[in-house]
Design a protein around this motif. Structure first.
Motif, PDB file in Angstrom:
ATOM      1  N   TYR A 186       0.851  -1.190   0.000  1.00  0.00           N
ATOM      2  CA  TYR A 186       0.000   0.000   0.000  1.00  0.00           C
ATOM      3  C   TYR A 186       0.887   1.240   0.000  1.00  0.00           C
ATOM      4  CZ  TYR A 186      -3.651  -3.342   1.197  1.00  0.00           C
ATOM      5  OH  TYR A 186      -4.530  -4.394   1.178  1.00  0.00           O
ATOM      6  N   HIS A 187       0.862   1.995  -1.105  1.00  0.00           N
ATOM      7  CA  HIS A 187       1.732   3.169  -1.235  1.00  0.00           C
ATOM      8  C   HIS A 187       1.019   4.463  -0.840  1.00  0.00           C
ATOM      9  CE1 HIS A 187       4.400   0.426  -3.361  1.00  0.00           C
ATOM     10  NE2 HIS A 187       3.355   0.040  -4.056  1.00  0.00           N
ATOM     11  N   ARG A 188      -0.243   4.564  -1.208  1.00  0.00           N
ATOM     12  CA  ARG A 188      -1.050   5.737  -0.829  1.00  0.00           C
ATOM     13  C   ARG A 188      -2.523   5.342  -0.851  1.00  0.00           C
ATOM     14  NH1 ARG A 188       1.759   7.238  -5.407  1.00  0.00           N
ATOM     15  NH2 ARG A 188       2.838   8.885  -4.273  1.00  0.00           N
ATOM     16  N   VAL A 191      -6.484   5.080  -1.635  1.00  0.00           N
ATOM     17  CA  VAL A 191      -7.246   5.177  -2.885  1.00  0.00           C
ATOM     18  C   VAL A 191      -8.568   5.892  -2.595  1.00  0.00           C
ATOM     19  CG1 VAL A 191      -8.331   3.858  -4.750  1.00  0.00           C
ATOM     20  CG2 VAL A 191      -6.252   2.978  -3.635  1.00  0.00           C
ATOM     21  N   LYS A 240      -0.438   7.716 -10.653  1.00  0.00           N
ATOM     22  CA  LYS A 240       0.457   7.313  -9.556  1.00  0.00           C
ATOM     23  C   LYS A 240       0.012   5.972  -8.976  1.00  0.00           C
ATOM     24  CE  LYS A 240       1.627  11.993  -8.070  1.00  0.00           C
ATOM     25  NZ  LYS A 240       1.300  13.050  -7.117  1.00  0.00           N
ATOM     26  N   ALA A 283      -0.982   3.461  -6.419  1.00  0.00           N
ATOM     27  CA  ALA A 283      -1.490   3.551  -5.043  1.00  0.00           C
ATOM     28  C   ALA A 283      -1.314   2.220  -4.318  1.00  0.00           C
ATOM     29  CB  ALA A 283      -2.959   3.960  -5.065  1.00  0.00           C
TER      30      ALA A 283
END
Lengths: 207, 207
Positions: free
Chosen positions: A154-156, A158, A189, A191
Motif C-alpha cells: 500500500y503506497h497511498r 485510494v 500514480k 497507489a
C-alpha cells in the motif's frame, strides 16, 4: 482489446436461459443501486424505515424454492463471482480488458459500499480486486492454475469516486510456477501494487 | 471477550438517530438476504423477471435526496465498512471478538455471493477478510495505523457453507512499525494465512 466475456467460452445455452441470465444481470444491477443508496443517505429519510419490510416481502416470495442450493453452477464463474460478476450485487462489477494473452486492464471507480476510512477505499477491497486481476493475467493452459501467494503493498490511499486504473501481467514461468504483478493507479500514480505466485495444479494420473 | 462494538466508542447519538441506525441495519440485512437469494436460484423462477422492476421503484424513491454524498460519515466506520459493517449489504458482516487487546477472533460461514470456483470462496475475498482482521489486531495508539504490506498464502481452498475460524494477533513492534499475523482455518486446518506490516502515521507538527 477483448473483454473477459470474449475470452471465456460463450454462454452455450438456450434462448430462454439467455433471457434468464439477462434478468439476473438486471436484478443484480438494481440491487447494487439500492446497496449504494443505503450508503449514500446522510440524513433521516422516512422511507428507510419501510425499506426492510418491502425487501423482506420480496425475499419471502423468492425463498421457498432455493433453500438447498450450495453452489452457483448455472453460468460460468465470471457471471457471478464477487469481483467481476454482473449477476452478483456485491461485485463492482469489474470489466476486464485483455491487451494481449497475458496482460489485463480494468478501469473503474469505487463507490461508498467499498469505503474503509472516510472517503477512501477499504484496504481489503484493493487486495481483493488485485487478486482477481492478477489471476486473470495468468491464462490457464491444460490444467487449472491456483493462487499460492499474494503480496500487496500500500503506497497511498485510494479515494472513492475517482477513476482508477488497474493493470496486471504475467511476468515469468518456471515449471508449474507462474508469477504475475499488477498495480492499482490513481491519476498516473501507483497507489497499491501486488505480486502473485500461481501454481499449475498437478493432473491426477488415471489409475 | 468483547466485540468490536464494545471496543469502539459507543454511538453517542440521540434516540432518533439510534432508531435510524437500527433501520439502516435492518435494511442492510434485508438486502443481504436478497443478494444471497439471487445467487441461490438454480432454475427459472418467474419472479426474477420482475425483481429488477420492484427494486428500481424503490431506488427511484430513495434516489433524489442523496446524489451528492461522497463519503459515509453518519456513523463510525465499523458500522458501514464492507467487511464488518452491519449497515452494508456487501459485508458478511463479520463480528470481531477480542481475546485481549492484540488478539482478535471471528467465526462465520461464507455464502454464495462470495463464491469463486464452484463451491469455494473467491481467493480475493479471503485476502479482504484477512486484511480486515489483521488491522483490527493492531490497536491504534495516539496516532492512526495504516497497512503498508500484506502477504497472503493460500494452503487449501475454503469451502462455502462450513464454519470458518479466523484469528489474528499483533506479533511485534519496532518504532513506528507494527507486525501482525493471522489465519483462516477450516476444521482445525489452516487454509489461508497472512502476515501484515503496519505503520504508525507521522503526526504533522503544528506550524
Amino acid at each position: 482489446m477483448t473483454t473477459l466475456e470474449h475470452r471465456a467460452r460463450p454462454l452455450d445455452v438456450s434462448a430462454a436461459e439467455q433471457d434468464y441470465a439477462a434478468a439476473l444481470e438486471r436484478d443484480a444491477a438494481a440491487l447494487r443501486r439500492i446497496v449504494d443508496l443505503t450508503q449514500r443517505v446522510d440524513s433521516n429519510h422516512p422511507l428507510f424505515l419501510e425499506v426492510a419490510e418491502r425487501l423482506d416481502t420480496l425475499s419471502e416470495r423468492l425463498e421457498n424454492p432455493v433453500d438447498t442450493v450450495t453452489e452457483t453452477v448455472r453460468n460460468p464463474g465470471w457471471r457471478h463471482d464477487p469481483v467481476s460478476g454482473v449477476e452478483n450485487a456485491i461485485a463492482l462489477p469489474l470489466v476486464l480488458e485483455f491487451e494481449d494473452d497475458r496482460t489485463v486492464r480494468a478501469e473503474f471507480e469505487f463507490g461508498l459500499p467499498y469505503q474503509g476510512p472516510n472517503a477512501f477505499v477499504h484496504g481489503g477491497i484493493s487486495a481483493m480486486v488485485l487478486d482477481h486481476v492478477l489471476s486473470a493475467a495468468v491464462p490457464p493452459g491444460d490444467v487449472p492454475v491456483v493462487t499460492a501467494q499474494l503480496t500487496i503493498r500500500y503506497h497511498r490511499p485510494v479515494p472513492l469516486f475517482v477513476p482508477v486504473t488497474m493493470v496486471a501481467r504475467e511476468t515469468d514461468r518456471d515449471g508449474r510456477k507462474v508469477w504475475a504483478t499488477g498495480e492499482l493507479a490513481v491519476d498516473g500514480k501507483v497507489a497499491v501494487s501486488a505480486e502473485g505466485l500461481f501454481i499449475e495444479k498437478k493432473l491426477k494420473s488415471a489409475q
